[in-house]
Design a protein around this motif. Sequence first.
Motif, PDB file in Angstrom:
ATOM      1  N   ALA A  43      11.067  14.063  12.331  1.00  0.00           N
ATOM      2  CA  ALA A  43      12.296  14.802  12.633  1.00  0.00           C
ATOM      3  C   ALA A  43      12.955  14.330  13.925  1.00  0.00           C
ATOM      4  N   LYS A  44      12.151  13.767  14.832  1.00  0.00           N
ATOM      5  CA  LYS A  44      12.680  13.305  16.113  1.00  0.00           C
ATOM      6  C   LYS A  44      13.245  11.898  16.041  1.00  0.00           C
ATOM      7  N   ARG A  45      13.103  11.268  14.890  1.00  0.00           N
ATOM      8  CA  ARG A  45      13.484   9.868  14.745  1.00  0.00           C
ATOM      9  C   ARG A  45      14.531   9.696  13.656  1.00  0.00           C
ATOM     10  N   ALA A  46      15.204   8.567  13.719  1.00  0.00           N
ATOM     11  CA  ALA A  46      16.224   8.272  12.710  1.00  0.00           C
ATOM     12  C   ALA A  46      15.584   8.103  11.344  1.00  0.00           C
ATOM     13  N   GLY A  47      16.392   8.306  10.303  1.00  0.00           N
ATOM     14  CA  GLY A  47      15.913   8.060   8.955  1.00  0.00           C
ATOM     15  C   GLY A  47      14.969   9.114   8.436  1.00  0.00           C
ATOM     16  N   THR A  48      14.097   8.669   7.552  1.00  0.00           N
ATOM     17  CA  THR A  48      13.191   9.596   6.891  1.00  0.00           C
ATOM     18  C   THR A  48      11.913   8.864   6.496  1.00  0.00           C
TER      19      THR A  48
ATOM     20  N   ILE B 113      19.085   3.005  15.159  1.00  0.00           N
ATOM     21  CA  ILE B 113      19.721   4.284  15.466  1.00  0.00           C
ATOM     22  C   ILE B 113      18.964   5.063  16.530  1.00  0.00           C
ATOM     23  N   THR B 114      17.646   5.104  16.432  1.00  0.00           N
ATOM     24  CA  THR B 114      16.860   5.871  17.402  1.00  0.00           C
ATOM     25  C   THR B 114      17.127   5.392  18.819  1.00  0.00           C
ATOM     26  N   GLY B 115      17.309   4.074  18.978  1.00  0.00           N
ATOM     27  CA  GLY B 115      17.518   3.517  20.311  1.00  0.00           C
ATOM     28  C   GLY B 115      18.885   3.802  20.895  1.00  0.00           C
ATOM     29  N   ILE B 116      19.905   3.864  20.054  1.00  0.00           N
ATOM     30  CA  ILE B 116      21.266   3.992  20.608  1.00  0.00           C
ATOM     31  C   ILE B 116      21.859   5.393  20.475  1.00  0.00           C
ATOM     32  N   ALA B 117      21.222   6.276  19.716  1.00  0.00           N
ATOM     33  CA  ALA B 117      21.763   7.633  19.563  1.00  0.00           C
ATOM     34  C   ALA B 117      21.939   8.348  20.907  1.00  0.00           C
ATOM     35  N   PRO B 118      20.964   8.267  21.850  1.00  0.00           N
ATOM     36  CA  PRO B 118      21.178   8.920  23.144  1.00  0.00           C
ATOM     37  C   PRO B 118      22.355   8.322  23.916  1.00  0.00           C
TER      38      PRO B 118
ATOM     39  N   ASP C  14      23.075   9.801   9.050  1.00  0.00           N
ATOM     40  CA  ASP C  14      21.781  10.061   9.674  1.00  0.00           C
ATOM     41  C   ASP C  14      21.858  11.326  10.528  1.00  0.00           C
ATOM     42  N   LYS C  15      20.761  12.045  10.559  1.00  0.00           N
ATOM     43  CA  LYS C  15      20.727  13.315  11.288  1.00  0.00           C
ATOM     44  C   LYS C  15      20.958  13.141  12.789  1.00  0.00           C
ATOM     45  N   LEU C  16      20.630  11.959  13.335  1.00  0.00           N
ATOM     46  CA  LEU C  16      20.849  11.725  14.762  1.00  0.00           C
ATOM     47  C   LEU C  16      22.296  11.353  15.073  1.00  0.00           C
ATOM     48  N   LEU C  17      23.052  10.935  14.050  1.00  0.00           N
ATOM     49  CA  LEU C  17      24.458  10.560  14.220  1.00  0.00           C
ATOM     50  C   LEU C  17      25.289  11.194  13.098  1.00  0.00           C
ATOM     51  N   PRO C  18      25.326  12.502  13.046  1.00  0.00           N
ATOM     52  CA  PRO C  18      25.941  13.174  11.894  1.00  0.00           C
ATOM     53  C   PRO C  18      27.441  12.923  11.745  1.00  0.00           C
TER      54      PRO C  18
ATOM     55  N   LEU D  97       0.835  -1.206   0.000  1.00  0.00           N
ATOM     56  CA  LEU D  97       0.000   0.000   0.000  1.00  0.00           C
ATOM     57  C   LEU D  97       0.868   1.254   0.000  1.00  0.00           C
ATOM     58  N   HIS D  98       1.610   1.465   1.076  1.00  0.00           N
ATOM     59  CA  HIS D  98       2.418   2.696   1.168  1.00  0.00           C
ATOM     60  C   HIS D  98       3.494   2.519   2.225  1.00  0.00           C
ATOM     61  N   GLY D  99       4.656   3.076   1.963  1.00  0.00           N
ATOM     62  CA  GLY D  99       5.726   3.080   2.948  1.00  0.00           C
ATOM     63  C   GLY D  99       5.451   4.085   4.054  1.00  0.00           C
ATOM     64  N   LEU D 100       6.075   3.879   5.199  1.00  0.00           N
ATOM     65  CA  LEU D 100       5.934   4.796   6.328  1.00  0.00           C
ATOM     66  C   LEU D 100       7.279   5.434   6.678  1.00  0.00           C
ATOM     67  N   ALA D 101       8.239   4.613   7.107  1.00  0.00           N
ATOM     68  CA  ALA D 101       9.530   5.163   7.522  1.00  0.00           C
ATOM     69  C   ALA D 101      10.649   4.208   7.151  1.00  0.00           C
ATOM     70  N   ILE D 102      11.847   4.758   6.995  1.00  0.00           N
ATOM     71  CA  ILE D 102      13.013   3.955   6.651  1.00  0.00           C
ATOM     72  C   ILE D 102      14.247   4.564   7.308  1.00  0.00           C
ATOM     73  N   SER D 103      15.087   3.706   7.883  1.00  0.00           N
ATOM     74  CA  SER D 103      16.317   4.191   8.510  1.00  0.00           C
ATOM     75  C   SER D 103      17.381   3.098   8.434  1.00  0.00           C
TER      76      SER D 103
END
Length: 320
Positions: free
Chosen positions: A283-288, A203-208, A226-230, A117-123
Amino acid sequence: MQRRQFGATLLAGAATLGFPYIARAQGKVIRVIVPFTAGSGSDEGARFYAEQIGKALGRSIVVENKPGASGLIAVRTVLAEPADGNTILLGSNSLIAVNPVMVKNLGYDPFKDLVPLHGLAISAAAFVASNDSPYRSIADVVARYKATGKPISVGNYSEGYRLVGEWLAQETDIQTTPVPYKGGAPMVTDLVGNRLDIALNDITGIAPMEKAGKLRVLAITGGTRDKLLPNVPTMKEQGYADFESYVWSSFSMKAGTPADKLKELAAAITAAQRTEAAKAYQAKRAGTFLTKALADLGEFQRAEYLRFKRVAEKANIRPS
Protein backbone atom coordinates in the motif's frame (compact mmCIF):
# COMPACT_ATOMS: atom_id res chain seq x y z
CA MET A 1 28.24 -10.24 -1.02
CA GLN A 2 25.79 -9.40 1.73
CA ARG A 3 23.75 -12.04 3.52
CA ARG A 4 20.83 -11.81 5.89
CA GLN A 5 19.14 -14.83 7.42
CA PHE A 6 15.50 -14.78 8.43
CA GLY A 7 14.47 -16.96 11.32
CA ALA A 8 11.79 -19.52 10.57
CA THR A 9 8.76 -20.62 12.52
CA LEU A 10 8.37 -24.14 13.81
CA LEU A 11 8.60 -26.95 11.29
CA ALA A 12 5.17 -28.13 12.35
CA GLY A 13 3.77 -24.81 11.21
CA ALA A 14 4.83 -25.44 7.63
CA ALA A 15 3.10 -28.80 7.49
CA THR A 16 -0.01 -27.29 9.05
CA LEU A 17 -0.09 -24.61 6.38
CA GLY A 18 -0.03 -27.23 3.65
CA PHE A 19 3.60 -27.25 2.53
CA PRO A 20 4.72 -30.76 3.57
CA TYR A 21 7.29 -31.33 0.83
CA ILE A 22 9.22 -28.17 1.62
CA ALA A 23 8.83 -28.69 5.34
CA ARG A 24 10.61 -32.03 5.04
CA ALA A 25 13.61 -30.19 3.57
CA GLN A 26 13.96 -28.20 6.80
CA GLY A 27 17.64 -28.95 7.11
CA LYS A 28 18.68 -26.86 4.13
CA VAL A 29 18.53 -23.09 3.97
CA ILE A 30 16.74 -21.47 1.04
CA ARG A 31 18.88 -18.86 -0.71
CA VAL A 32 17.39 -15.85 -2.49
CA ILE A 33 19.90 -14.38 -4.94
CA VAL A 34 19.40 -10.67 -5.64
CA PRO A 35 21.10 -9.06 -8.66
CA PHE A 36 21.01 -5.61 -7.06
CA THR A 37 22.87 -3.83 -4.29
CA ALA A 38 21.64 -3.99 -0.71
CA GLY A 39 19.20 -1.21 0.11
CA SER A 40 17.76 -0.86 -3.39
CA GLY A 41 14.01 -1.04 -3.89
CA SER A 42 14.18 -4.50 -5.43
CA ASP A 43 16.44 -5.73 -2.63
CA GLU A 44 14.00 -4.42 -0.05
CA GLY A 45 11.14 -6.31 -1.70
CA ALA A 46 13.15 -9.52 -1.85
CA ARG A 47 13.93 -9.29 1.86
CA PHE A 48 10.33 -8.61 2.78
CA TYR A 49 9.08 -11.63 0.85
CA ALA A 50 11.93 -13.81 2.11
CA GLU A 51 10.81 -13.12 5.66
CA GLN A 52 7.16 -13.82 4.85
CA ILE A 53 7.94 -17.04 2.98
CA GLY A 54 10.23 -18.21 5.75
CA LYS A 55 7.42 -17.81 8.25
CA ALA A 56 5.00 -19.69 6.01
CA LEU A 57 7.35 -22.59 5.29
CA GLY A 58 9.09 -22.93 8.62
CA ARG A 59 12.41 -22.54 6.79
CA SER A 60 15.42 -20.30 7.20
CA ILE A 61 15.97 -18.06 4.19
CA VAL A 62 19.17 -16.20 3.36
CA VAL A 63 19.18 -13.23 0.99
CA GLU A 64 22.43 -12.74 -0.91
CA ASN A 65 23.26 -9.68 -3.01
CA LYS A 66 25.13 -10.47 -6.23
CA PRO A 67 25.05 -7.24 -8.28
CA GLY A 68 26.96 -6.57 -11.47
CA ALA A 69 27.30 -7.55 -15.12
CA SER A 70 23.65 -6.75 -15.92
CA GLY A 71 22.50 -9.47 -13.54
CA LEU A 72 24.74 -12.19 -15.01
CA ILE A 73 26.59 -12.75 -11.73
CA ALA A 74 23.34 -13.47 -9.92
CA VAL A 75 22.05 -15.71 -12.69
CA ARG A 76 25.30 -17.69 -12.79
CA THR A 77 25.10 -18.15 -9.03
CA VAL A 78 21.66 -19.70 -9.37
CA LEU A 79 22.56 -21.85 -12.38
CA ALA A 80 25.63 -23.21 -10.58
CA GLU A 81 23.44 -24.72 -7.86
CA PRO A 82 21.41 -27.96 -8.09
CA ALA A 83 17.82 -27.57 -9.33
CA ASP A 84 16.54 -28.75 -5.96
CA GLY A 85 14.22 -25.89 -5.05
CA ASN A 86 16.56 -24.29 -2.53
CA THR A 87 17.92 -21.42 -4.64
CA ILE A 88 15.65 -18.62 -5.86
CA LEU A 89 16.55 -15.78 -8.22
CA LEU A 90 14.99 -12.36 -7.86
CA GLY A 91 14.21 -11.43 -11.44
CA SER A 92 12.84 -8.28 -13.00
CA ASN A 93 11.76 -6.89 -16.32
CA SER A 94 15.42 -5.99 -16.91
CA LEU A 95 16.77 -9.46 -16.23
CA ILE A 96 14.04 -11.41 -18.03
CA ALA A 97 12.63 -9.16 -20.76
CA VAL A 98 15.15 -6.38 -21.49
CA ASN A 99 18.61 -7.95 -21.26
CA PRO A 100 17.84 -10.58 -23.93
CA VAL A 101 17.02 -7.71 -26.29
CA MET A 102 19.79 -5.29 -25.39
CA VAL A 103 22.80 -7.32 -24.22
CA LYS A 104 25.01 -9.12 -26.72
CA ASN A 105 26.26 -12.57 -25.71
CA LEU A 106 24.09 -12.44 -22.61
CA GLY A 107 25.31 -15.72 -21.16
CA TYR A 108 21.92 -17.11 -20.24
CA ASP A 109 18.52 -17.69 -21.80
CA PRO A 110 15.76 -16.60 -19.40
CA PHE A 111 13.26 -18.88 -21.13
CA LYS A 112 15.44 -22.01 -21.22
CA ASP A 113 17.79 -21.76 -18.25
CA LEU A 114 15.21 -20.41 -15.79
CA VAL A 115 11.62 -21.25 -14.89
CA PRO A 116 9.11 -18.71 -13.54
CA LEU A 117 8.04 -19.14 -9.93
CA HIS A 118 5.86 -16.24 -8.80
CA GLY A 119 5.40 -12.54 -9.39
CA LEU A 120 6.01 -10.03 -6.60
CA ALA A 121 5.12 -6.48 -7.64
CA ILE A 122 4.23 -4.52 -10.76
CA SER A 123 3.92 -0.78 -11.39
CA ALA A 124 3.97 1.71 -14.23
CA ALA A 125 6.78 4.03 -15.25
CA ALA A 126 6.31 7.80 -15.35
CA PHE A 127 7.17 10.46 -17.92
CA VAL A 128 8.33 13.46 -15.92
CA ALA A 129 9.41 17.05 -16.59
CA SER A 130 10.61 19.91 -14.44
CA ASN A 131 7.89 21.85 -12.71
CA ASP A 132 8.65 25.00 -14.71
CA SER A 133 8.95 23.29 -18.10
CA PRO A 134 6.53 24.13 -20.92
CA TYR A 135 5.22 20.54 -20.89
CA ARG A 136 2.06 19.62 -19.06
CA SER A 137 1.09 16.59 -21.15
CA ILE A 138 2.49 14.27 -23.79
CA ALA A 139 0.55 16.33 -26.35
CA ASP A 140 2.67 19.34 -25.34
CA VAL A 141 5.85 17.36 -25.98
CA VAL A 142 4.63 16.34 -29.42
CA ALA A 143 3.55 19.91 -30.25
CA ARG A 144 6.94 21.27 -29.20
CA TYR A 145 8.73 18.86 -31.52
CA LYS A 146 6.45 19.62 -34.45
CA ALA A 147 6.88 23.35 -33.92
CA THR A 148 10.67 23.29 -33.67
CA GLY A 149 11.80 20.07 -35.34
CA LYS A 150 14.29 19.65 -32.50
CA PRO A 151 14.54 16.11 -31.05
CA ILE A 152 13.18 15.74 -27.54
CA SER A 153 15.81 14.69 -25.00
CA VAL A 154 14.60 11.79 -22.87
CA GLY A 155 16.57 10.87 -19.77
CA ASN A 156 16.81 7.26 -18.63
CA TYR A 157 18.85 5.19 -16.22
CA SER A 158 18.17 1.71 -17.57
CA GLU A 159 17.96 -0.02 -20.91
CA GLY A 160 14.30 -0.77 -20.20
CA TYR A 161 13.52 2.92 -19.80
CA ARG A 162 15.52 3.65 -22.94
CA LEU A 163 13.22 1.30 -24.84
CA VAL A 164 10.12 2.93 -23.34
CA GLY A 165 11.48 6.27 -24.56
CA GLU A 166 11.99 4.82 -28.02
CA TRP A 167 8.43 3.52 -27.91
CA LEU A 168 7.22 7.04 -27.17
CA ALA A 169 8.96 8.27 -30.32
CA GLN A 170 7.37 5.50 -32.37
CA GLU A 171 3.87 6.07 -31.02
CA THR A 172 3.92 9.85 -31.36
CA ASP A 173 5.96 10.11 -34.58
CA ILE A 174 8.56 12.42 -33.06
CA GLN A 175 12.33 12.23 -32.83
CA THR A 176 13.93 11.73 -29.45
CA THR A 177 17.47 11.69 -28.14
CA PRO A 178 18.03 9.15 -25.35
CA VAL A 179 20.25 10.49 -22.58
CA PRO A 180 21.54 7.68 -20.35
CA TYR A 181 22.45 8.12 -16.68
CA LYS A 182 24.00 5.77 -14.15
CA GLY A 183 21.21 6.43 -11.68
CA GLY A 184 17.99 8.29 -11.09
CA ALA A 185 19.44 11.00 -8.82
CA PRO A 186 21.74 12.71 -11.37
CA MET A 187 19.04 12.41 -14.01
CA VAL A 188 16.50 14.17 -11.79
CA THR A 189 19.07 16.87 -11.02
CA ASP A 190 19.46 17.61 -14.73
CA LEU A 191 15.71 17.45 -15.23
CA VAL A 192 15.02 19.97 -12.47
CA GLY A 193 17.77 22.14 -13.94
CA ASN A 194 16.04 22.04 -17.35
CA ARG A 195 18.97 20.29 -19.00
CA LEU A 196 16.55 17.59 -20.16
CA ASP A 197 13.16 17.89 -21.81
CA ILE A 198 11.61 14.85 -20.11
CA ALA A 199 12.72 11.69 -18.37
CA LEU A 200 11.47 8.27 -17.32
CA ASN A 201 11.43 7.30 -13.68
CA ASP A 202 9.72 4.95 -11.26
CA ILE A 203 6.62 6.24 -9.54
CA THR A 204 7.61 5.46 -5.96
CA GLY A 205 10.77 7.53 -6.39
CA ILE A 206 9.23 10.64 -7.90
CA ALA A 207 5.78 10.79 -6.26
CA PRO A 208 7.11 12.76 -3.24
CA MET A 209 8.84 15.24 -5.59
CA GLU A 210 5.64 15.68 -7.56
CA LYS A 211 3.74 16.32 -4.36
CA ALA A 212 6.36 18.88 -3.29
CA GLY A 213 6.05 20.71 -6.61
CA LYS A 214 9.58 19.92 -7.79
CA LEU A 215 8.59 17.74 -10.73
CA ARG A 216 5.63 17.49 -13.06
CA VAL A 217 4.40 14.04 -14.10
CA LEU A 218 3.04 14.11 -17.65
CA ALA A 219 1.77 10.55 -17.89
CA ILE A 220 2.22 7.07 -16.53
CA THR A 221 2.50 3.93 -18.61
CA GLY A 222 0.13 1.60 -16.77
CA GLY A 223 -3.35 0.55 -17.78
CA THR A 224 -4.90 2.48 -14.90
CA ARG A 225 -3.94 5.44 -12.73
CA ASP A 226 -1.70 4.82 -9.75
CA LYS A 227 -2.76 5.42 -6.17
CA LEU A 228 0.36 7.53 -5.51
CA LEU A 229 -0.42 9.81 -8.49
CA PRO A 230 -4.21 9.77 -8.72
CA ASN A 231 -4.39 12.96 -10.81
CA VAL A 232 -1.91 11.84 -13.45
CA PRO A 233 -3.45 10.32 -16.60
CA THR A 234 -2.20 7.19 -18.31
CA MET A 235 -0.81 7.14 -21.83
CA LYS A 236 -4.00 5.37 -22.84
CA GLU A 237 -6.08 8.26 -21.51
CA GLN A 238 -4.00 10.63 -23.61
CA GLY A 239 -4.87 8.80 -26.80
CA TYR A 240 -2.25 6.05 -27.07
CA ALA A 241 -4.41 2.97 -26.70
CA ASP A 242 -1.63 0.40 -27.04
CA PHE A 243 0.95 2.15 -24.87
CA GLU A 244 1.15 0.06 -21.72
CA SER A 245 4.44 -0.78 -20.03
CA TYR A 246 5.45 -1.87 -16.55
CA VAL A 247 8.29 -2.31 -14.13
CA TRP A 248 7.98 -5.63 -12.33
CA SER A 249 9.77 -8.10 -10.12
CA SER A 250 9.36 -11.83 -9.75
CA PHE A 251 11.06 -14.97 -8.47
CA SER A 252 12.54 -17.56 -10.83
CA MET A 253 14.37 -20.84 -10.32
CA LYS A 254 16.78 -22.99 -12.25
CA ALA A 255 15.23 -25.00 -15.07
CA GLY A 256 14.72 -28.60 -14.00
CA THR A 257 13.43 -27.75 -10.52
CA PRO A 258 10.80 -30.39 -9.66
CA ALA A 259 7.25 -29.26 -10.38
CA ASP A 260 6.01 -30.16 -6.91
CA LYS A 261 8.59 -27.90 -5.29
CA LEU A 262 7.71 -25.06 -7.64
CA LYS A 263 4.03 -25.44 -6.84
CA GLU A 264 4.57 -25.47 -3.09
CA LEU A 265 6.85 -22.43 -3.16
CA ALA A 266 4.39 -20.61 -5.41
CA ALA A 267 1.57 -21.43 -3.01
CA ALA A 268 3.62 -20.04 -0.14
CA ILE A 269 4.20 -16.77 -2.00
CA THR A 270 0.51 -16.50 -2.88
CA ALA A 271 -0.30 -16.98 0.79
CA ALA A 272 2.26 -14.34 1.76
CA GLN A 273 0.68 -11.80 -0.62
CA ARG A 274 -2.66 -12.30 1.10
CA THR A 275 -1.35 -11.40 4.55
CA GLU A 276 -2.13 -8.06 6.17
CA ALA A 277 1.60 -7.40 6.43
CA ALA A 278 2.02 -7.75 2.67
CA LYS A 279 -1.01 -5.60 1.95
CA ALA A 280 0.34 -2.87 4.22
CA TYR A 281 3.78 -3.13 2.61
CA GLN A 282 2.41 -2.79 -0.93
CA ALA A 283 0.00 0.00 0.00
CA LYS A 284 2.96 2.32 0.59
CA ARG A 285 4.39 1.67 -2.85
CA ALA A 286 3.39 2.29 -6.43
CA GLY A 287 1.50 -0.36 -8.35
CA THR A 288 0.18 -3.57 -6.94
CA PHE A 289 1.00 -7.23 -6.42
CA LEU A 290 2.07 -9.23 -9.45
CA THR A 291 0.01 -12.31 -8.66
CA LYS A 292 0.84 -14.41 -11.72
CA ALA A 293 2.69 -17.65 -11.04
CA LEU A 294 4.29 -20.57 -12.87
CA ALA A 295 3.01 -20.94 -16.46
CA ASP A 296 0.88 -17.78 -16.32
CA LEU A 297 3.90 -15.78 -15.19
CA GLY A 298 5.97 -17.33 -17.96
CA GLU A 299 3.46 -16.22 -20.61
CA PHE A 300 3.48 -12.70 -19.18
CA GLN A 301 7.29 -12.56 -19.18
CA ARG A 302 7.53 -13.76 -22.79
CA ALA A 303 4.96 -11.18 -23.91
CA GLU A 304 6.99 -8.46 -22.20
CA TYR A 305 10.15 -9.65 -23.94
CA LEU A 306 8.48 -9.74 -27.36
CA ARG A 307 7.12 -6.21 -26.92
CA PHE A 308 10.57 -4.83 -26.10
CA LYS A 309 12.03 -6.81 -28.99
CA ARG A 310 9.58 -5.20 -31.43
CA VAL A 311 10.41 -1.71 -30.15
CA ALA A 312 14.16 -2.35 -30.47
CA GLU A 313 13.85 -3.76 -33.97
CA LYS A 314 11.76 -0.82 -35.15
CA ALA A 315 14.32 1.59 -33.67
CA ASN A 316 17.16 -0.39 -35.30
CA ILE A 317 18.76 -0.99 -31.91
CA ARG A 318 21.23 -3.86 -31.85
CA PRO A 319 22.46 -5.72 -28.75
CA SER A 320 25.74 -4.37 -27.45
